[in-house]
Write a protein that holds these residues in place. Structure first.
Motif, PDB file in Angstrom:
ATOM      1  N   GLU A 203       0.803  -1.220   0.000  1.00 40.38           N
ATOM      2  CA  GLU A 203       0.000   0.000   0.000  1.00 40.38           C
ATOM      3  C   GLU A 203       0.839   1.275   0.000  1.00 40.38           C
ATOM      4  N   SER A 204       1.910   1.305   0.811  1.00 41.14           N
ATOM      5  CA  SER A 204       2.651   2.551   0.907  1.00 41.14           C
ATOM      6  C   SER A 204       3.294   2.930  -0.425  1.00 41.14           C
ATOM      7  N   TYR A 205       3.646   1.903  -1.217  1.00 42.59           N
ATOM      8  CA  TYR A 205       4.292   2.206  -2.488  1.00 42.59           C
ATOM      9  C   TYR A 205       3.317   2.806  -3.495  1.00 42.59           C
TER      10      TYR A 205
ATOM     11  N   TYR B 142       1.510   5.301  -3.035  1.00 45.90           N
ATOM     12  CA  TYR B 142       1.646   6.749  -2.957  1.00 45.90           C
ATOM     13  C   TYR B 142       2.967   7.210  -3.563  1.00 45.90           C
ATOM     14  N   LEU B 143       3.932   6.308  -3.588  1.00 47.70           N
ATOM     15  CA  LEU B 143       5.260   6.694  -4.067  1.00 47.70           C
ATOM     16  C   LEU B 143       5.427   6.475  -5.560  1.00 47.70           C
TER      17      LEU B 143
ATOM     18  N   PRO C 160       3.965   6.972  -8.618  1.00 50.09           N
ATOM     19  CA  PRO C 160       4.016   7.961  -9.714  1.00 50.09           C
ATOM     20  C   PRO C 160       5.215   8.889  -9.606  1.00 50.09           C
ATOM     21  N   GLY C 161       5.468   9.391  -8.394  1.00 51.71           N
ATOM     22  CA  GLY C 161       6.582  10.312  -8.215  1.00 51.71           C
ATOM     23  C   GLY C 161       7.912   9.645  -8.507  1.00 51.71           C
ATOM     24  N   LEU C 162       8.084   8.441  -7.965  1.00 51.22           N
ATOM     25  CA  LEU C 162       9.363   7.759  -8.162  1.00 51.22           C
ATOM     26  C   LEU C 162       9.572   7.377  -9.630  1.00 51.22           C
TER      27      LEU C 162
ATOM     28  N   ALA D   8       8.555   9.144 -12.301  1.00 48.06           N
ATOM     29  CA  ALA D   8       9.060  10.341 -12.972  1.00 48.06           C
ATOM     30  C   ALA D   8      10.517  10.567 -12.599  1.00 48.06           C
ATOM     31  N   PHE D   9      10.819  10.358 -11.325  1.00 46.73           N
ATOM     32  CA  PHE D   9      12.176  10.564 -10.837  1.00 46.73           C
ATOM     33  C   PHE D   9      13.148   9.580 -11.504  1.00 46.73           C
TER      34      PHE D   9
ATOM     35  N   LEU E 246      12.817   8.101 -14.403  1.00 44.03           N
ATOM     36  CA  LEU E 246      12.964   8.342 -15.839  1.00 44.03           C
ATOM     37  C   LEU E 246      13.847   9.553 -16.121  1.00 44.03           C
TER      38      LEU E 246
END
Lengths: 516, 302
Positions: free
Chosen positions: A57-59, A61-62, A64-66, A68-69, A71
């Motif tokens: 579950e915690s991932y 939230y991470l 989409p941001g990670l 982009a980071f 890439l």
């Protein structure tokens, strides 16, 4: 589990998304990007795992941001670090296979035959090439239908296309195009460079607008990877470390190619005097610039913040608003405006200095004046941030300590150095380090203000005001002898310096955080 | 010296320091305003214009209004100037790109910061540190990688490739590290008890995040939005590589291009700088209170 729950809306949506993602992977694979397709597939699987598995579950939230980071930050870093380990410059631009193709494409004309040619346009848009020997009209050859794109150069990697002999009387289907029409319809370019092969493995290729002639390849590939020149019999071998082909005398033949060079680029920074000398000078100036920027912005910021904290002062709000203007106005505009003010001949700064002090520094041509200008501009741009942060810190200092200091007979200057500074510095330290690291890599400031000018004597492309990032940029892109591999090595070194510094800084901050 | 005289002296010193500093800040801006109204293309250098030096030509140029430029004062020869791309367009481009990208940054870094602040998972502190350290890589060399990635994407998805705003926004979205830290710092100051009680009442984690934590964190989102908005407006290197047509330049690239050519168009530049600088500055000053709070509680703008 009963049937309706398998066919729930959620499952259908998941299946549709999965199909769409798999289709994308297929498209990527089909377009020739095997690695890209694999990466896409991994990301897709990871995404489905994370969003479907309750334990991840915690991932969610991470992710989409990670993504982009990964890439746009991690992937480029990996690429640059990899390039820093290769020979990659304007002298080593092509890959080995491209260089081999070039050797393969080198031909000489042989024999005295010469052929006229025609193209026959087929109903499906393909073309058949027909050749006829100028001297022996009975010699006629035709090709299979081939694809030609008007206006696009053919390459030696296509073909060779086989031509087969036909009887002089045989009809060839399709609309016939003679040499003149071939040129008019821009079908000449795609035919150029593409090899055709007569029966008996004789190559033919275009010589001029109207003729094909027999050709012979100059280079013959040997099983051990070397190439033999079929005209003079010389042999050349690839030197994979240096990224070029060498003949028996050790002379380079043909263009260099990109090759794995290990740590050669890093060794070059330290040992090659032409790079080493400017590199260390630039390194020193980068250090000096960063330290002076931090000290300058901090000094200006905290002085103004202290004055603005004085309770009995009037118009504080107005002052504060005006003083944070450099932070509020987009930095690029301020930067360019200040560049105009420091213009050596027409700038306002020199007008004032000439009128008041009677001298006008050469901001653009004198190295030290240029450096001073950069620092002045950077302090002007950067102090409001420090001022805001210091204001926050000052407000957390209890006023009682100043009251007891006043009873002891202290004055404002003593207060500042013996009370304020020791209280403010430790919590501010991480901010100062971060600001140092930022200055270290402040490409835009130098590039837009001086672009490194004036030039460093004997420093090649290095400028007196270049910091390491702008020097790296010049090395990679600006020069005719652009050396991308070397530039990547310097960038990687830079990252080690700044990254380590930031890492230590973070550890330090986090520990303090944890303690309270 | 009497205490009252001492106090007066201190006040005089304080005011003179502040007034001098404000003058150093304001004079350059005042000069730019005047340079935008001054005939000819002069760098900002004066605080006074004679009546015959005033002109609106630079403003017309920037706004895309055709005007006649005097070529020769003796013969009265003029030339019609009608810019193919009005520089104002660059400002609008920047507004679009920066607002969308800043909004995206809030989405990405807000959700990530929530996970870092409220959940326990493996490699949590390592990822958090890694985000900040990796962002320190000199960006200038990674530009070629951006170029290649967008070029590749563009071959398959044309609206997301080179020369598109979407492509530039996509790159900007990766600049989340600092913002994650700032938002996480803010979340850490809010006690999780409200979310916990909501979850006991049956709300899912996501609902607790959206309905309870987000509304309480509006100030930090405002700060992140404004700070990333301003840094994107000023961003030069990436924008200059991704957007290569005159019409789709951003403000930073466009403004620099006016000064980059052989003839430095200081007048045009000044008008553009005033036109675009004023609204952004006003927006920043209006949100000043939030920003100061956010900077001192959360972290740093770099």
């Amino acid at each position: 589990m009963n049937l309706p729950s398998i066919l729930s809306l959620r499952n259908i949506l998941v299946a549709a998304a999965a199909l769409a993602a798999l289709y994308l992977c297929l498209v990527a694979y089909r377009s020739g990007g095997g690695l890209v397709a694999l990466a896409l597939l991994v990301v897709t699987c990871l995404g489905f795992f994370i969003y479907l598995n309750p334990r991840a579950e915690s991932y969610r939230y991470l992710f989409p941001g990670l993504l982009a980071f990964a890439l746009f930050v991690i992937f480029p870093i990996v690429l640059v670090v990899y390039i820093s380990l290769t020979q990659y410059s304007s002298n080593h631009l092509l890959s080995l296979s491209d260089v081999l193709l070039r050797f393969k494409a080198e031909v000489t004309f042989s024999g005295s035959d010469s052929f006229n040619f025609w193209l026959y346009r087929q109903a499906d848009g393909k073309f058949i090439l027909a050749l006829k020997n100028e001297k022996k009209p009975a010699d006629r050859f035709v090709s299979e239908p081939i694809d030609l794109v008007p206006g696009q150069d053919g390459t030696f990697s296509e073909g060779p296309y086989r031509l087969s002999k036909v009887s002089p009387s045989q009809q060839i289907s399709g609309e016939v195009l003679d040499a003149a029409r071939v040129a008019r319809e821009r079908l000449y370019q795609p035919l150029r460079n593409v090899p055709f092969q007569l029966p008996g493995d004789i190559l033919v290729g275009k010589t001029d607008l109207e003729h094909f002639v027999p050709q012979k390849r100059v280079w013959k590939t040997n099983p051990d990877g070397s190439l033999t020149n079929q005209i003079d019999g010389s042999v050349i071998r690839p030197d994979f470390r240096a990224g070029r082909f060498l003949d028996q005398n050790g002379e380079q033949i043909g263009p260099g190619f990109r090759s794995f060079a290990g740590l050669d680029n890093y060794v070059e920074i330290i040992t090659n005097p032409r790079i080493q000398a400017p590199f260390f000078r630039i390194f020193l100036w980068t250090l000096g610039f960063s330290i002076c920027s931090v000290l300058g912005t901090f000094a200006a910021g905290i002085s103004l913040a202290v004055i603005l904290e004085w309770r009995e002062l009037k118009f504080k709000k107005l002052y504060r608003t005006l003083l944070i203007l450099p932070y509020a106005v987009p930095g690029i505009l301020s930067l360019l405006i200040l560049r105009g003010l420091f213009n050596q001949e027409f700038g306002a700064v020199n007008d004032v200095l000439k009128a008041v002090l009677g001298f006008a520094p050469a901001w653009e041509t004198d190295p030290w004046a240029a450096r001073a200008m950069i620092l002045l501009v950077n302090v002007w741009l950067g102090y409001p941030y420090m001022m805001l942060i210091c204001t926050g810190m000052l407000q957390s200092i209890p006023s009682t300590i100043y009251e007891s200091a006043a009873i002891e007979g202290s004055n404002p200057v003593l207060n500042f150095f013996y009370l304020t500074l020791p209280l403010v510095l430790p919590p501010l330290f991480p901010v100062l380090v971060a600001s140092f690291a930022f200055s270290f890599n402040n490409f835009a400031l130098i590039y837009l203000l001086t672009a490194g000018a004036p030039r460093m004597l004997g420093g090649g492309i290095a400028g007196e005001t270049d910091i390491l990032v702008t020097y790296t940029y010049n090395l990679a892109f600006r020069d005719a002898g652009a050396n991308y591999g070397l530039a990547s090595a310097i960038a990687t070194l830079l990252f080690f310096i700044v990254g380590t510094l930031s890492w230590i800084n973070l550890r330090f901050t986090l520990k303090r955080y944890a303690r309270g | 010296m009497l205490p009252r005289q001492r106090l007066l002296l201190k006040k005089v010193i304080a005011h003179s320091v502040l007034i001098a500093s404000c003058a150093l800040i304001l004079i350059p801006f005042a000069m730019v305003v005047l340079a935008s109204f001054r005939k000819g293309n002069f760098p900002p250098s004066t605080l006074w214009l004679n009546p015959d030096q005033w002109t609106l030509d630079h403003w017309k140029y920037v706004l895309g209004i055709p005007y006649r430029e005097l070529l020769n004062a003796a013969t009265g020869e003029t030339k019609l100037v009608n810019p193919t791309v009005a520089p104002m367009r660059w400002f609008l481009n920047s507004l679009v790109v920066s607002s969308i990208a800043s909004f995206g940054i809030i989405l990405l870094s807000g959700t990530a910061a929530y996970a870092f602040a409220r959940m326990k998972f493996r490699f949590r502190s390592q990822i958090l540190t890694g985000l900040l350290v990796l962002q320190m890589f000199p960006q200038i060399l990674t530009l070629t990688a951006y170029y290649r990635i967008l070029n590749y994407i563009g071959e398959h998805i044309p609206w997301l490739g080179l020369n598109t705003y979407a492509g530039l926004i996509l790159i900007y979205l990766s600049g989340i590290s600092i913002n994650i830290w700032m938002i996480k710092g803010y979340f850490d100051t809010i006690s999780p008890s409200m979310e916990d009680s909501a979850r006991i009442d049956g709300a899912s984690r996501f609902q607790a995040f959206i309905r309870i934590l987000l509304p309480m964190s509006a100030p930090i989102f405002a700060v992140v939005f404004i700070l990333s908005f301003i840094s994107m407006i000023s961003e030069y290197p990436t924008a200059s590589v991704v957007l290569q047509e005159s019409a789709n330049r951003t403000l930073a690239v466009g403004a620099y291009s006016l000064l980059d050519e052989h003839e430095k168009l200081w007048g045009h530049f000044s008008a553009l700088a005033v036109l675009s600088g004023v609204p952004i500055t006003i927006m920043f000053l209006l949100c000043q209170r939030f920003i100061i709070g956010g900077l001192t509680s959360g972290g740093a703008k770099e």
